[in-house]
Design a protein around this motif. Structure first.
Motif, PDB file in Angstrom:
ATOM      1  N   LEU B 299       0.834  -1.215   0.000  1.00 18.72           N
ATOM      2  CA  LEU B 299       0.000   0.000   0.000  1.00 18.72           C
ATOM      3  C   LEU B 299       0.869   1.266   0.000  1.00 18.72           C
ATOM      4  N   SER B 300       2.025   1.185   0.650  1.00 20.61           N
ATOM      5  CA  SER B 300       2.919   2.353   0.635  1.00 20.61           C
ATOM      6  C   SER B 300       3.430   2.619  -0.777  1.00 20.61           C
ATOM      7  N   MET B 301       3.670   1.528  -1.521  1.00 21.46           N
ATOM      8  CA  MET B 301       4.107   1.705  -2.915  1.00 21.46           C
ATOM      9  C   MET B 301       3.015   2.433  -3.715  1.00 21.46           C
ATOM     10  N   LEU B 302       1.757   2.051  -3.493  1.00 15.76           N
ATOM     11  CA  LEU B 302       0.658   2.758  -4.172  1.00 15.76           C
ATOM     12  C   LEU B 302       0.637   4.222  -3.736  1.00 15.76           C
ATOM     13  N   GLY B 303       0.788   4.435  -2.430  1.00 27.28           N
ATOM     14  CA  GLY B 303       0.735   5.795  -1.889  1.00 27.28           C
ATOM     15  C   GLY B 303       1.861   6.683  -2.374  1.00 27.28           C
ATOM     16  N   ARG B 304       3.038   6.085  -2.566  1.00 28.98           N
ATOM     17  CA  ARG B 304       4.190   6.880  -3.042  1.00 28.98           C
ATOM     18  C   ARG B 304       3.956   7.388  -4.467  1.00 28.98           C
ATOM     19  N   ASN B 305       3.165   6.640  -5.222  1.00 26.68           N
ATOM     20  CA  ASN B 305       2.914   6.999  -6.625  1.00 26.68           C
ATOM     21  C   ASN B 305       1.442   7.371  -6.805  1.00 26.68           C
ATOM     22  N   SER B 306       0.962   8.174  -5.877  1.00 25.11           N
ATOM     23  CA  SER B 306      -0.488   8.346  -5.773  1.00 25.11           C
ATOM     24  C   SER B 306      -1.133   8.952  -7.015  1.00 25.11           C
ATOM     25  N   LEU B 307      -0.466   9.888  -7.676  1.00 23.21           N
ATOM     26  CA  LEU B 307      -1.119  10.520  -8.829  1.00 23.21           C
ATOM     27  C   LEU B 307      -1.297   9.518  -9.969  1.00 23.21           C
ATOM     28  N   TYR B 308      -0.217   8.782 -10.274  1.00 23.03           N
ATOM     29  CA  TYR B 308      -0.327   7.771 -11.335  1.00 23.03           C
ATOM     30  C   TYR B 308      -1.403   6.746 -10.989  1.00 23.03           C
ATOM     31  N   VAL B 309      -1.360   6.287  -9.754  1.00 22.21           N
ATOM     32  CA  VAL B 309      -2.288   5.232  -9.332  1.00 22.21           C
ATOM     33  C   VAL B 309      -3.716   5.757  -9.334  1.00 22.21           C
ATOM     34  N   PHE B 310      -3.882   6.990  -8.889  1.00 23.35           N
ATOM     35  CA  PHE B 310      -5.229   7.565  -8.887  1.00 23.35           C
ATOM     36  C   PHE B 310      -5.779   7.643 -10.304  1.00 23.35           C
ATOM     37  N   CYS B 311      -4.942   8.103 -11.234  1.00 23.51           N
ATOM     38  CA  CYS B 311      -5.403   8.255 -12.629  1.00 23.51           C
ATOM     39  C   CYS B 311      -5.789   6.904 -13.215  1.00 23.51           C
ATOM     40  N   VAL B 312      -4.918   5.911 -13.033  1.00 20.13           N
ATOM     41  CA  VAL B 312      -5.220   4.579 -13.576  1.00 20.13           C
ATOM     42  C   VAL B 312      -6.445   3.996 -12.865  1.00 20.13           C
ATOM     43  N   GLY B 313      -6.513   4.182 -11.560  1.00 22.78           N
ATOM     44  CA  GLY B 313      -7.665   3.672 -10.803  1.00 22.78           C
ATOM     45  C   GLY B 313      -8.968   4.305 -11.256  1.00 22.78           C
ATOM     46  N   SER B 314      -8.949   5.595 -11.578  1.00 21.59           N
ATOM     47  CA  SER B 314     -10.178   6.275 -12.032  1.00 21.59           C
ATOM     48  C   SER B 314     -10.659   5.684 -13.348  1.00 21.59           C
ATOM     49  N   VAL B 315      -9.708   5.481 -14.266  1.00 20.62           N
ATOM     50  CA  VAL B 315     -10.075   4.925 -15.568  1.00 20.62           C
ATOM     51  C   VAL B 315     -10.546   3.478 -15.399  1.00 20.62           C
ATOM     52  N   LEU B 316      -9.858   2.721 -14.532  1.00 16.97           N
ATOM     53  CA  LEU B 316     -10.251   1.324 -14.319  1.00 16.97           C
ATOM     54  C   LEU B 316     -11.622   1.210 -13.646  1.00 16.97           C
ATOM     55  N   SER B 317     -11.931   2.144 -12.765  1.00 13.19           N
ATOM     56  CA  SER B 317     -13.246   2.067 -12.120  1.00 13.19           C
ATOM     57  C   SER B 317     -14.352   2.331 -13.139  1.00 13.19           C
ATOM     58  N   LEU B 318     -14.087   3.220 -14.105  1.00 14.14           N
ATOM     59  CA  LEU B 318     -15.075   3.421 -15.167  1.00 14.14           C
ATOM     60  C   LEU B 318     -15.185   2.154 -16.021  1.00 14.14           C
ATOM     61  N   ALA B 319     -14.030   1.530 -16.295  1.00 11.00           N
ATOM     62  CA  ALA B 319     -14.061   0.267 -17.047  1.00 11.00           C
ATOM     63  C   ALA B 319     -14.873  -0.778 -16.278  1.00 11.00           C
ATOM     64  N   GLY B 320     -14.713  -0.783 -14.967  1.00 10.95           N
ATOM     65  CA  GLY B 320     -15.479  -1.710 -14.133  1.00 10.95           C
ATOM     66  C   GLY B 320     -16.976  -1.446 -14.234  1.00 10.95           C
ATOM     67  N   GLN B 321     -17.362  -0.190 -14.244  1.00 12.21           N
ATOM     68  CA  GLN B 321     -18.782   0.138 -14.395  1.00 12.21           C
ATOM     69  C   GLN B 321     -19.305  -0.333 -15.741  1.00 12.21           C
ATOM     70  N   ILE B 322     -18.500  -0.135 -16.767  1.00  8.55           N
ATOM     71  CA  ILE B 322     -18.932  -0.545 -18.109  1.00  8.55           C
ATOM     72  C   ILE B 322     -19.072  -2.073 -18.169  1.00  8.55           C
ATOM     73  N   LEU B 323     -18.116  -2.776 -17.561  1.00  6.45           N
ATOM     74  CA  LEU B 323     -18.206  -4.245 -17.549  1.00  6.45           C
ATOM     75  C   LEU B 323     -19.453  -4.715 -16.794  1.00  6.45           C
ATOM     76  N   ARG B 324     -19.760  -4.035 -15.705  1.00 14.53           N
ATOM     77  CA  ARG B 324     -20.965  -4.404 -14.942  1.00 14.53           C
ATOM     78  C   ARG B 324     -22.222  -4.213 -15.794  1.00 14.53           C
ATOM     79  N   TYR B 325     -22.202  -3.140 -16.601  1.00 11.43           N
ATOM     80  CA  TYR B 325     -23.345  -2.900 -17.495  1.00 11.43           C
ATOM     81  C   TYR B 325     -23.405  -3.977 -18.584  1.00 11.43           C
ATOM     82  N   LEU B 326     -22.237  -4.299 -19.166  1.00 12.41           N
ATOM     83  CA  LEU B 326     -22.224  -5.244 -20.287  1.00 12.41           C
ATOM     84  C   LEU B 326     -22.579  -6.660 -19.851  1.00 12.41           C
ATOM     85  N   TYR B 327     -22.114  -7.050 -18.660  1.00  9.00           N
ATOM     86  CA  TYR B 327     -22.285  -8.438 -18.230  1.00  9.00           C
ATOM     87  C   TYR B 327     -23.183  -8.566 -17.009  1.00  9.00           C
TER      88      TYR B 327
END
Lengths: 240, 370
Positions: B299-327
């Motif tokens: 978790l500290s590794m995620l926290g050290r790179n918080s901006l990158y991780v936040f950006c990827v996490g935001s996009v992935l959470s939208l992908a997750g929503q889309i997958l929930r809709y599709l399936y």
């Protein structure tokens, strides 16, 4: 006089709304008070001409034109994509903050898209409507949108029916947007409409929605004995 | 040099994982995040820790960088955050548009405040660039940008009148709630989901608490009695959250915002509950570090790179929503989405650290071609 429809929107006008009274809106008009309308739920101001306030801005303009001397304050707190459960929490806060006479609640589309269980959705909507009623706030529900893709989806159909059932049971106006948009789509498919592409139809649906909302509110205030004059000039109904 | 695992990075990493999970509505695993039992959520923790991190940048009274350096450094950070916001917003819009086209379903274009971008693109693109139009779930970075723009001012007040900083922040917060002052969105009529004039208080609280003297010092000296007071507050709010034990919002006197649970204005009950949570939960870090060092490292590794991780996490959470809709999202889909998402966030955090480690090393020899 009920608020009028434009030519494009007349096709769907026969299916616009169930009629129920709006006593608190009527009282505000009677007392010549400013009418505060809270627009909430999924994308109430999205769509064309959003720079001029979106369809809620158009609804306000139509209402003020239809009812002489009416002063409308539109409070837009919609979040597009928002689920009913999230909106229900915000409705309580926004009503406490702004004390509106009327809430326009666009509900169901996003819940249907992510398959929120029907029982959960029903409980959320019913509890919120009763809470609003206890606080003397009128409600107009705006139901699901119509798109061809979702017409065959069972869950989408069940959510649409659920909202109609709740509106009837709780005696609130439900703008039947799905049915109106379907009529627009059918007219387009039979060559009678102006918006052949489904993506464009979605956009046009917002323009008509403001007219359907204004009509529902004026009928809710002045009663169902007013017949819309535009119905006489309706184009031929599209054949299914 | 990659810094060692520490409490701030650990909690920030945890907040990032919870933001990812909570940004997929209906996700089965959402019930295991603290947002299900708490009025405050990971956003409060994220902003608080951003303020805490600012303290390390500003330095101690003995070792302070020059003011011009701070202004440039924080201004540069604001520009980086702004660029990140624009990039993830455009990716999100492209994802929604792609799925809408593939599934022939224009309803997807309306998710998360995206409708105006597609239906009224000319003013809305101006709004996107000016961050006055924000997509739902992509609205915390604009707050962060504004906080970074405010940060040099915060640092300067702290340097020359440290005892004034928190009262000044509270004054701005109080006026914002009393009036109330909304930050309008444009072109779609509405307000910022995270009001920077209110949320600056959480940021400043993180900043002043991180200071070893002043209020931060007082809190450290009296942390045990503070935790004794905080625990029943925290438990009480769990019951409030789970069973709705809070007076009807229309019963409160004006100005009502001081009594409501509101995320936009991060209202006082929310701030109090959050501070109680921080006081109580912070005791757990040494124990977690002792018995779960790998979790702390991860978790500290995620926290050290918080901006990158936040950006990827935001996009992935939208992908997750889309997958929930599709399936038709269920626990299987949710499990796959959460495992894959956290793994991708880990790769995102690992990659810049790997680059940092190999920097300066000789490049590996290429195999000779035949």
């Amino acid at each position: 006089m009920p608020a009028p429809f434009s030519r494009d929107c007349q096709v769907g006008s026969t299916a616009t709304a169930s009629e129920s009274p709006l006593p608190n809106v009527a009282a505000a008009l009677r007392d010549k008070r400013k009418l505060k309308i809270l627009a909430i739920g999924a994308s109430p101001s999205a769509g064309r001409r959003s720079a001029r306030g979106g369809h809620t801005g158009e609804t306000k303009d139509i209402l003020q034109q239809a009812i002489r001397g009416l002063d409308v304050e539109m409070i837009n707190r919609g979040v597009s994509g928002e689920l009913a459960a999230q909106a229900a929490i915000r409705i309580r806060n926004e009503v406490a903050l702004h004390e509106p006479e009327l809430v326009l609640w666009q509900v169901g589309t996003n819940d249907a898209l992510i398959y929120v269980p029907l029982g959960e959705l029903e409980q959320t909507i019913v509890e919120t409507l009763r809470w609003l009623k206890e606080r003397k706030v009128d409600v107009v529900l705006v139901g699901l949108q119509y798109v061809d893709r979702m017409a065959q989806d069972d869950h989408y159909r069940l959510v649409r029916e659920l909202i109609r059932k709740i509106a009837a049971q709780e005696n609130v106006i439900a703008v039947r947007r799905y049915e109106a948009q379907r009529l627009l789509a059918q007219a387009a498919d039979s060559g009678g409409g102006l918006v052949p592409d489904e993506f464009q139809r979605s956009e046009t649906g917002y323009v008509c929605l403001s007219q359907y909302l204004a009509r529902a509110i004026t009928l809710g205030v002045f009663g169902g004995n007013l017949r819309p004059r535009e119905l006489q000039n309706l184009p031929p109904r599209p054949q299914n | 040099m990659i810094r060692q695992a520490n409490a701030v990075d650990f909690w920030r990493g945890l907040a990032l994982v919870m933001i990812f999970v909570n940004h997929i509505p209906g996700n089965y695993y959402g019930r295991f995040t603290h947002a299900s039992y708490s009025i405050s959520d990971s956003a409060d923790l994220f902003v608080f820790l951003a303020g805490w991190a600012l303290r390390h940048l500003v330095g101690t009274p003995e070792r302070q960088p020059p003011t011009w350096y701070l202004v440039l450094r924080l201004g540069g950070r604001a520009v980086t955050l702004y660029a990140a916001q624009i990039m993830i917003t455009m990716i999100a819009l492209a994802m929604l548009a792609s799925v809408a086209i593939l599934r022939d379903n224009p309803l997807l274009l309306e998710w998360h405040n995206a409708a105006a971008v597609f239906h009224d693109p000319i003013p809305t693109h101006v709004g996107l660039a000016a961050i006055t139009h924000q997509l739902g779930y992509f609205d915390i970075l604009p707050l962060y940008v504004v906080l970074m723009v405010m940060a040099p001012g915060i640092a300067i007040v702290d340097r020359f009148a440290p005892n004034l900083l928190l009262p000044l922040s509270l004054l701005i917060y109080g006026i914002t709630l009393a009036v109330p002052i909304s930050i309008p969105t444009w072109p779609v009529d509405g307000q910022w989901f995270f009001n920077p004039l209110a949320w600056q208080l959480v940021f400043v609280l993180g900043f002043v608490m991180a200071r070893p003297t002043g209020i931060g010092g007082v809190v450290r000296q009296h942390i045990v009695p503070i935790r004794i007071v905080a625990l029943p507050i925290l438990i009480g709010f769990v019951f409030v959250m789970r069973y709705g034990w809070w007076p009807d919002p229309t019963w409160f006197p004006q100005p009502r915002l001081f009594f409501l649970f509101d995320k936009t204005f991060v209202t006082p009950p929310r701030v109090i509950q959050f501070l109680a949570l921080v006081a109580v939960i912070s005791v757990a870090y040494p124990t977690i570090q002792r018995y779960g060092p790998r979790l702390v490292d991860f978790l500290s590794m995620l926290g050290r790179n918080s901006l990158y991780v936040f950006c990827v996490g935001s996009v992935l959470s939208l992908a997750g929503q889309i997958l929930r809709y599709l399936y038709r999202g269920d626990i299987v889909i949710d499990t796959v989405v959460v495992i894959f998402g956290i793994a991708m966030m880990a790769v995102t955090a690992w990659l810049p650290e790997w680059r940092e480690r190999v920097k300066g090393r000789p490049a590996p020899k290429l195999a000779p071609s035949s």
